[in-house]
Design a protein around this motif. Sequence first.
Motif, mmCIF file in Angstrom:
data_model
loop_
_atom_site.group_PDB
_atom_site.id
_atom_site.type_symbol
_atom_site.label_atom_id
_atom_site.label_comp_id
_atom_site.label_asym_id
_atom_site.label_seq_id
_atom_site.Cartn_x
_atom_site.Cartn_y
_atom_site.Cartn_z
ATOM 1 N N ASP A 35 44.109 29.764 66.085
ATOM 2 C CA ASP A 35 43.264 28.834 65.305
ATOM 3 C C ASP A 35 44.084 27.705 64.681
ATOM 4 O OD1 ASP A 35 40.775 29.955 65.819
ATOM 5 O OD2 ASP A 35 40.939 31.392 64.178
ATOM 6 N N LEU A 38 42.619 24.241 63.838
ATOM 7 C CA LEU A 38 41.849 24.059 62.614
ATOM 8 C C LEU A 38 42.732 23.808 61.400
ATOM 9 C CD1 LEU A 38 39.281 26.979 63.096
ATOM 10 C CD2 LEU A 38 39.015 24.570 63.756
ATOM 11 N N ASP A 95 36.406 24.930 72.168
ATOM 12 C CA ASP A 95 36.725 25.047 70.744
ATOM 13 C C ASP A 95 37.038 23.690 70.131
ATOM 14 O OD1 ASP A 95 36.326 27.760 70.760
ATOM 15 O OD2 ASP A 95 38.242 28.248 69.839
ATOM 16 N N SER A 99 35.079 21.854 66.972
ATOM 17 C CA SER A 99 35.804 21.513 65.742
ATOM 18 C C SER A 99 36.032 20.010 65.582
ATOM 19 C CB SER A 99 37.162 22.225 65.729
ATOM 20 O OG SER A 99 37.992 21.750 66.785
ATOM 21 N N THR A 101 38.443 18.499 66.962
ATOM 22 C CA THR A 101 39.886 18.275 67.097
ATOM 23 C C THR A 101 40.186 17.522 68.392
ATOM 24 O OG1 THR A 101 40.130 20.451 66.073
ATOM 25 C CG2 THR A 101 42.128 19.432 66.918
#
Length: 221
Positions: A35, A38, A95, A99, A101
Amino acid sequence: MNLLYPRLCVACGDVLEMNERHVCTRCLYHLPKTDFHLQRGNEVEQMLSAWFPVERASAFFFFQKGSPFQKLLHELKYKGQKDIGIVFGSYIGSDFVLSGTFADVDMIVPVPLHPKKLKKRGYNQSECIAKGIAEKLSKPMETKHLVRTVANPSQTTTFNAEERRRNVENIFAVVETSVFEGKHVLLVDDVLTTGATVASCAAEILKSAGARVSVVVLARA
């Protein structure tokens, strides 16, 4: 066909369900995710910032010797299971989409192999991972303008950090600097140990005016 030649999980050997690809849901659940994407200032960003001015950086999994994930990496890198890289790249990209990102990157660039090694292996495992990420982020993948010019020895575990740095020094080159001018490049590799390889790639890309480099790797050793 599935009775005669069942599709098996590469990690545990169990039969895959119809909606599973290469790795079963149970093994995916137990893989050691970091993770890091994040977390601003995560340990990968801190490591790479000592090498070059990295924008963002993340490793998706922790690499643990003897774990099912080590087997997955081995199958991807040495056993011709290149689809594993694409599948994991898709997981990573999904992911990132959730997010936000790396939403501002302009292109995805895999760490290149030397042509001799590429011919021997038949594919670049980092390119497979990058392909899955690029598809999910809807970003172009660039594979022609960052090249490996020297077939240096493998980054073996017997190398210390300084030896790894020297081993990859000046082994990459940018064919046309204008391709990266003013671009935010997401550099993709399979495993990060000391950061020497991606740092060497980034050094070449950053010679292009206004270029910025972020990094994502499948696993952090």
